[in-house]
Design a protein around this motif. Sequence first.
Motif, PDB file in Angstrom:
ATOM      1  N   ALA A 112      36.657  15.075  36.304  1.00 29.34           N
ATOM      2  CA  ALA A 112      35.758  15.526  35.234  1.00 29.34           C
ATOM      3  C   ALA A 112      34.461  14.715  35.244  1.00 29.34           C
ATOM      4  CB  ALA A 112      36.450  15.417  33.882  1.00 29.34           C
TER       5      ALA A 112
ATOM      6  N   LEU B 230      32.391  15.864  38.264  1.00 31.92           N
ATOM      7  CA  LEU B 230      31.726  17.145  38.021  1.00 31.92           C
ATOM      8  C   LEU B 230      30.589  17.003  37.019  1.00 31.92           C
ATOM      9  CD1 LEU B 230      34.829  19.531  37.844  1.00 31.92           C
ATOM     10  CD2 LEU B 230      33.140  19.384  39.676  1.00 31.92           C
ATOM     11  N   TYR B 231      30.762  16.101  36.050  1.00 34.52           N
ATOM     12  CA  TYR B 231      29.731  15.891  35.034  1.00 34.52           C
ATOM     13  C   TYR B 231      28.450  15.337  35.664  1.00 34.52           C
ATOM     14  CZ  TYR B 231      27.375  13.831  30.979  1.00 34.52           C
ATOM     15  OH  TYR B 231      26.460  13.472  30.031  1.00 34.52           O
TER      16      TYR B 231
ATOM     17  N   ARG C 292      27.679  22.822  39.768  1.00 42.11           N
ATOM     18  CA  ARG C 292      28.812  22.302  38.993  1.00 42.11           C
ATOM     19  C   ARG C 292      29.813  23.406  38.678  1.00 42.11           C
ATOM     20  NH1 ARG C 292      27.186  19.824  33.452  1.00 42.11           N
ATOM     21  NH2 ARG C 292      26.294  18.235  34.842  1.00 42.11           N
TER      22      ARG C 292
ATOM     23  N   ALA D   4      33.701  23.484  39.826  1.00 42.92           N
ATOM     24  CA  ALA D   4      34.692  23.529  38.751  1.00 42.92           C
ATOM     25  C   ALA D   4      35.602  24.737  38.907  1.00 42.92           C
ATOM     26  CB  ALA D   4      33.990  23.558  37.389  1.00 42.92           C
TER      27      ALA D   4
ATOM     28  N   THR E 146      41.094  18.263  33.645  1.00 46.75           N
ATOM     29  CA  THR E 146      39.680  18.217  34.011  1.00 46.75           C
ATOM     30  C   THR E 146      38.843  19.124  33.118  1.00 46.75           C
ATOM     31  OG1 THR E 146      40.259  17.726  36.319  1.00 46.75           O
ATOM     32  CG2 THR E 146      38.045  18.575  35.890  1.00 46.75           C
TER      33      THR E 146
ATOM     34  N   LEU F 237      36.045  17.638  30.738  1.00 45.32           N
ATOM     35  CA  LEU F 237      34.689  18.052  31.089  1.00 45.32           C
ATOM     36  C   LEU F 237      34.003  18.750  29.913  1.00 45.32           C
ATOM     37  CD1 LEU F 237      32.493  18.292  33.253  1.00 45.32           C
ATOM     38  CD2 LEU F 237      33.558  20.436  33.993  1.00 45.32           C
TER      39      LEU F 237
ATOM     40  N   LEU G 203      32.828  16.032  27.734  1.00 43.55           N
ATOM     41  CA  LEU G 203      31.685  15.314  28.305  1.00 43.55           C
ATOM     42  C   LEU G 203      30.384  16.093  28.120  1.00 43.55           C
ATOM     43  CD1 LEU G 203      33.248  14.024  31.653  1.00 43.55           C
ATOM     44  CD2 LEU G 203      32.507  12.614  29.731  1.00 43.55           C
ATOM     45  N   GLN G 204      30.463  17.409  28.192  1.00 44.74           N
ATOM     46  CA  GLN G 204      29.257  18.211  28.075  1.00 44.74           C
ATOM     47  C   GLN G 204      28.713  18.264  26.651  1.00 44.74           C
ATOM     48  OE1 GLN G 204      30.598  21.879  29.869  1.00 44.74           O
ATOM     49  NE2 GLN G 204      29.811  21.303  31.878  1.00 44.74           N
TER      50      GLN G 204
END
Length: 296
Positions: free
Chosen positions: A98, A101-102, A108, A112, A178, A182, A185-186
């Motif tokens: 994660a 990918l961030y 992305r 993903a 993930t 993720l 995180l977004q």
Amino acid sequence: MPQGTEKRKGRVKRNRTEFWMLLPSMIVLAAISIFPFGFMIYASFMDYTLDMDKPKFAGLDNWARIFTTPTFWESWGRTGVYAGGGLIVQMLLGIAIALLLYHIPKARNFFATMWMLPLFVAPIVAGLLWRFLLDPTYGLYNWLLQTVGLDVQILGDAAYAMPAIILMDVWEWTPLITIIVLAGLQTVPQEPLEAAEVDGASGFQKIRYILLPMVRRMIVVALLIRSMDILRYVDTITIATEGGPADSTKIIGYYLMQVAFRFQDIGTAAALGLTMLFVTIIIGKFFLKVMRSEEA
């Protein structure tokens, strides 16, 4: 009439309408949940071994049988190894992917999506796939091991079967961790990251002191979902090893299925199912307590 009173009445009317619209589905959900639960409690005190149509009252015999059977405790021990090992690897790998990918600025969504593909594979299909790959006769992975001088029957050896089953679960369900992490995180605001960068924080320091603390609640949610799921998944084990070899992969879920459908001891199986339910409730309450402390 004051404007506040009108708004309050409108809100009450809207809530009442929503309640009556949801009531039929709530009744149906309650019926399909409460009846099986009540029947499980009833069946756990009955003896179905002599006559399935006319069970006899057995009292606490079924409960005494499961708690005095070594297989019960051994199955829970294997479940602890299976769940603990799987969750640790899934959480570490899922969070790492994660974060990777961030920090990927381009493509992305593509990466993903590729990473999520195992989630679309049914557990039974996953078990068949890995069984073919690890087959000692024509399996690809077994052939690769033989080319480097390792002649090991992974699913046929009690020392390697459980790690193999754990890796199958990791392969299929790590993408779920993930996705959840993720998504958290977004939603992290950029201002703290920019301020940390101005102060000279390294990438590792930003991850440790800003990103991970801000998505800690999402990590707990992911851990809650997987910890409750991993106790009941027996599809892959049933297809890949059938609880073997030498019962090395017979976790509590597979043991329950074996007692219910192979031995047709419904009373004992119901008692086993209730013990699994109690453990799941305890785990759920623990993580909910952790989530409430995070909110506080």
